[in-house]
Write a protein that holds these residues in place. Sequence first.
Motif, PDB file in Angstrom:
ATOM      1  N   ALA A   6       0.827  -1.212   0.000  1.00 12.07           N
ATOM      2  CA  ALA A   6       0.000   0.000   0.000  1.00 12.07           C
ATOM      3  C   ALA A   6       0.859   1.257   0.000  1.00 12.07           C
ATOM      4  O   ALA A   6       0.481   2.272  -0.565  1.00 12.07           O
ATOM      5  N   ILE A   7       2.025   1.174   0.602  1.00 14.88           N
ATOM      6  CA  ILE A   7       2.919   2.328   0.618  1.00 14.88           C
ATOM      7  C   ILE A   7       3.677   2.447  -0.706  1.00 14.88           C
ATOM      8  O   ILE A   7       3.822   3.537  -1.248  1.00 14.88           O
ATOM      9  N   LEU A   8       4.115   1.317  -1.246  1.00 11.58           N
ATOM     10  CA  LEU A   8       4.923   1.356  -2.465  1.00 11.58           C
ATOM     11  C   LEU A   8       4.090   1.523  -3.730  1.00 11.58           C
ATOM     12  O   LEU A   8       4.463   2.281  -4.629  1.00 11.58           O
ATOM     13  N   PHE A   9       2.984   0.792  -3.825  1.00 12.54           N
ATOM     14  CA  PHE A   9       2.125   0.879  -5.015  1.00 12.54           C
ATOM     15  C   PHE A   9       0.667   0.729  -4.573  1.00 12.54           C
ATOM     16  O   PHE A   9       0.118  -0.383  -4.576  1.00 12.54           O
ATOM     17  N   PRO A  10       0.052   1.829  -4.163  1.00 12.52           N
ATOM     18  CA  PRO A  10      -1.280   1.790  -3.555  1.00 12.52           C
ATOM     19  C   PRO A  10      -2.377   1.106  -4.382  1.00 12.52           C
ATOM     20  O   PRO A  10      -3.134   0.309  -3.830  1.00 12.52           O
ATOM     21  N   PRO A  11      -2.483   1.354  -5.705  1.00  9.97           N
ATOM     22  CA  PRO A  11      -3.579   0.712  -6.436  1.00  9.97           C
ATOM     23  C   PRO A  11      -3.493  -0.816  -6.449  1.00  9.97           C
ATOM     24  O   PRO A  11      -4.516  -1.500  -6.379  1.00  9.97           O
ATOM     25  N   LEU A  12      -2.299  -1.352  -6.466  1.00  6.05           N
ATOM     26  CA  LEU A  12      -2.130  -2.800  -6.483  1.00  6.05           C
ATOM     27  C   LEU A  12      -2.559  -3.416  -5.152  1.00  6.05           C
ATOM     28  O   LEU A  12      -3.177  -4.486  -5.122  1.00  6.05           O
ATOM     29  N   ALA A  13      -2.262  -2.757  -4.058  1.00  8.64           N
ATOM     30  CA  ALA A  13      -2.678  -3.253  -2.745  1.00  8.64           C
ATOM     31  C   ALA A  13      -4.194  -3.300  -2.647  1.00  8.64           C
ATOM     32  O   ALA A  13      -4.756  -4.266  -2.122  1.00  8.64           O
ATOM     33  N   ILE A  14      -4.861  -2.288  -3.150  1.00  9.17           N
ATOM     34  CA  ILE A  14      -6.326  -2.269  -3.115  1.00  9.17           C
ATOM     35  C   ILE A  14      -6.886  -3.334  -4.041  1.00  9.17           C
ATOM     36  O   ILE A  14      -7.873  -3.995  -3.724  1.00  9.17           O
ATOM     37  N   LEU A  15      -6.246  -3.553  -5.164  1.00  8.67           N
ATOM     38  CA  LEU A  15      -6.698  -4.585  -6.090  1.00  8.67           C
ATOM     39  C   LEU A  15      -6.610  -5.967  -5.450  1.00  8.67           C
ATOM     40  O   LEU A  15      -7.485  -6.813  -5.653  1.00  8.67           O
ATOM     41  N   LEU A  49       0.361  11.098  -1.526  1.00 10.42           N
ATOM     42  CA  LEU A  49       0.211  10.707  -0.124  1.00 10.42           C
ATOM     43  C   LEU A  49      -1.242  10.374   0.192  1.00 10.42           C
ATOM     44  O   LEU A  49      -1.528   9.457   0.973  1.00 10.42           O
ATOM     45  N   ILE A  50      -2.171  11.084  -0.417  1.00  9.96           N
ATOM     46  CA  ILE A  50      -3.592  10.790  -0.246  1.00  9.96           C
ATOM     47  C   ILE A  50      -3.908   9.404  -0.801  1.00  9.96           C
ATOM     48  O   ILE A  50      -4.676   8.643  -0.200  1.00  9.96           O
ATOM     49  N   ALA A  51      -3.310   9.043  -1.930  1.00 15.25           N
ATOM     50  CA  ALA A  51      -3.507   7.705  -2.493  1.00 15.25           C
ATOM     51  C   ALA A  51      -2.968   6.633  -1.551  1.00 15.25           C
ATOM     52  O   ALA A  51      -3.585   5.576  -1.383  1.00 15.25           O
ATOM     53  N   ILE A  52      -1.843   6.897  -0.915  1.00 11.71           N
ATOM     54  CA  ILE A  52      -1.264   5.937   0.039  1.00 11.71           C
ATOM     55  C   ILE A  52      -2.178   5.780   1.257  1.00 11.71           C
ATOM     56  O   ILE A  52      -2.446   4.659   1.703  1.00 11.71           O
ATOM     57  N   ILE A  53      -2.677   6.878   1.773  1.00 12.51           N
ATOM     58  CA  ILE A  53      -3.571   6.820   2.933  1.00 12.51           C
ATOM     59  C   ILE A  53      -4.848   6.063   2.587  1.00 12.51           C
ATOM     60  O   ILE A  53      -5.334   5.234   3.365  1.00 12.51           O
TER      61      ILE A  53
END
Length: 79
Positions: A6-15, A49-53
Amino acid sequence: MLYILAILFPPLAILFTGKIFQAIFNLIIAVVGVVLFVVSIGALGIVYLIAIIHAIIAVHDYRQRKRDERLINSVRGKD
């Protein structure tokens, strides 16, 4: 592991949590954040940073939901 992603690549973590539309939304936020970071030489990198949060909150919600399901199943006697 998902928190690091989620910190390194936020969209992939959500996926990986199974939330496709939130992942697309986060991808848009992340791309805008990176573009603004490059164009403004770091001044507007706060958007990334908003994407990471957002990703950290989505991963936390996913893990909490899984914990709740395990608790409910153990109370009901299902394994």
